[in-house]
Design a protein around this motif. Structure first.
Motif, PDB file in Angstrom:
ATOM      1  N   GLY A 165       0.792  -1.230   0.000  1.00 57.49           N
ATOM      2  CA  GLY A 165       0.000   0.000   0.000  1.00 57.49           C
ATOM      3  C   GLY A 165       0.825   1.280   0.000  1.00 57.49           C
TER       4      GLY A 165
ATOM      5  N   GLN B 123      -6.019  -0.220   5.657  1.00 57.43           N
ATOM      6  CA  GLN B 123      -6.726  -1.072   4.701  1.00 57.43           C
ATOM      7  C   GLN B 123      -7.455  -2.224   5.394  1.00 57.43           C
TER       8      GLN B 123
ATOM      9  N   LYS C  59      -9.297   4.405   1.480  1.00 59.89           N
ATOM     10  CA  LYS C  59      -7.905   4.019   1.267  1.00 59.89           C
ATOM     11  C   LYS C  59      -7.750   2.509   1.046  1.00 59.89           C
ATOM     12  N   ALA C  60      -8.837   1.769   1.183  1.00 55.58           N
ATOM     13  CA  ALA C  60      -8.782   0.308   1.040  1.00 55.58           C
ATOM     14  C   ALA C  60      -9.333  -0.165  -0.303  1.00 55.58           C
TER      15      ALA C  60
ATOM     16  N   LEU D  84      -7.381  -3.102  -1.793  1.00 60.94           N
ATOM     17  CA  LEU D  84      -7.728  -4.321  -1.068  1.00 60.94           C
ATOM     18  C   LEU D  84      -9.130  -4.786  -1.453  1.00 60.94           C
TER      19      LEU D  84
END
Length: 401
Positions: free
Chosen positions: A75, A205, A336-337, A340
């Motif tokens: 990340g 994440q 922000k994930a 993922l």
């Protein structure tokens, strides 16, 4: 000239999307090539059919484990740089598969390919909203996933013909050449930076896994795909042993099946835009009925073969609604994930493949290959039930704000 969010021209953006579709096709060929040549591999390498099936499950398991692990671990790095590393490893895995001298080496190459393929797909998908815009991203993602179905046509049917005539290694050579071409073109033309390059820690994440609807949605996919692969992981020997089809007939049937699954992916995009994940209740119940019908039909032709083709039509309907569900939850609560979140569909997909192939192997070694449809039907009913659970959890999460 108008530019996209990534700063590249619209023409180059369209080219990049096309290359991502080619990447999806190359990933699909690398994953599914074994299904068409499974019987030939088992015979030439002196292993049982169930042991050869490990080439499917031991691709899928590291795929499932490493996809989120790599998403969490990378990340902090630029997306383009990460993609380059994955492309190199993808080519190495295909090269080793092509020139493998024995089953152990081939198995190791499959583990390497499985470890990197899901992460490569997840990173690639994150480029799409910036290349085409949020409103058109669903259609572009649909094409990337639909390319897997085209890969089914090529990898399984052509692979079967090549394995039966000039040897299974030749089928692997083709997969390697394709991976090399796709990787070089992606390295040259993909944008070097974008909005999703913002650093994200593993903790930021991993909070995505705290959402119950995410976990339930993953279980939907595990059982739903697992139900299909309980049967489909052994579709070539099923058509040969139960339906009595020869190699040419099997190859022809796999071509038709692959074409139908391409339609299944397109149908998946349409279902997502019209109904969302709630439509999967009906999809999995239809899947259960088809799989149970295969058990009832036995070796009856052409009825059993028609049911096989119908299974292809519903096989991938769950894909895009599941991707949308994962990414919607991330956008709403954990932006922000997103990388993922985009990895959860391939993760769940391959856990489902490994689970279904393992269950199918147990059935093949026990009650016999004819019973795989009945066991798959039970798993599909479980998947339909889990869709209802996911919907209830999502509604509760949305009410919390």
């Amino acid at each position: 000239m108008e530019e996209t969010v990534t700063g590249v021209t619209p023409g180059r953006a369209r080219l990049c999307v096309a290359l991502l579709v080619l990447m999806g096709f190359a990933l699909g060929c690398s994953e599914f090539i074994v299904i068409g040549i499974e019987s030939n591999l088992a015979e030439e390498m002196g292993v049982s059919l169930a042991t050869a099936g490990q080439l499917i499950s031991l691709f899928a398991l590291p795929y499932a484990v490493m996809t989120p692990v790599l998403a969490l671990a990378t990340g902090r790095f630029r997306r383009y740089s990460v993609m380059l590393v994955y492309l190199v490893l993808f080519c190495v895995g295909n090269a080793v598969s092509a020139f493998a001298p024995g089953f152990g080496v081939l198995l190791a190459a499959r583990v390497l390919l499985g470890s990197v393929s899901g992460a490569l797909l997840a990173v690639g998908v994150t480029f799409i909203p910036e290349l085409v815009g949020a409103k058109r991203s669903s259609g572009a993602i649909t094409l990337v996933y639909a390319s897997y179905s085209v890969a089914l046509i090529v990898a399984t049917s052509l692979g079967k013909i090549l394995a039966s005539t000039v040897g299974w290694h030749v089928a692997m050579y083709g997969a390697f050449a394709l991976s090399l071409v796709a990787s070089v073109l992606l390295a040259v033309f993909m944008p070097r930076s974008g909005k999703t390059d913002e650093p994200a820690t593993a903790r930021e994440q991993a909070r995505l896994f705290g959402e119950p609807s995410i976990i339930a949605g993953m279980l939907v996919f595990v059982f739903g795909i697992g139900s299909v692969y309980t049967f489909y992981g052994y579709v070539t020997p099923y058509m040969e042993q139960v339906l009595g089809m020869d190699a040419v007939a099997v190859s022809g049937a796999l071509v038709v099946y692959g074409a139908i699954t391409f339609g299944s992916n397109l149908l998946s995009g349409w279902v997502d835009m019209r109904f969302g994940i709630k439509a999967l209740v009906a999809d999995f119940l239809a899947q259960a009925a088809i799989l149970a019908g295969l058990y009832v039909a036995g070796s009856s032709m052409p009825g059993a073969l028609v049911l096989v083709m119908l299974l292809g039509l519903v096989m991938y309907v769950a894909s895009i609604p599941s991707v949308s569900h994962f990414m919607d939850v991330a956008r709403r609560r954990y932006p922000k994930a997103l990388t993922l979140a985009s990895s959860l569909e391939p993760l769940s997909f391959n856990v489902g493949i490994a689970f279904g192939t393992f269950v199918g192997g147990v059935v093949v070694s026990g009650p016999g290959i004819r019973a795989v449809g009945l066991v798959g039907a039970v798993l599909a009913v479980v998947a339909a039930t889990l869709v209802g659970v996911t919907l209830a959890l999502t509604k509760r999460e949305e009410s919390r704000g």
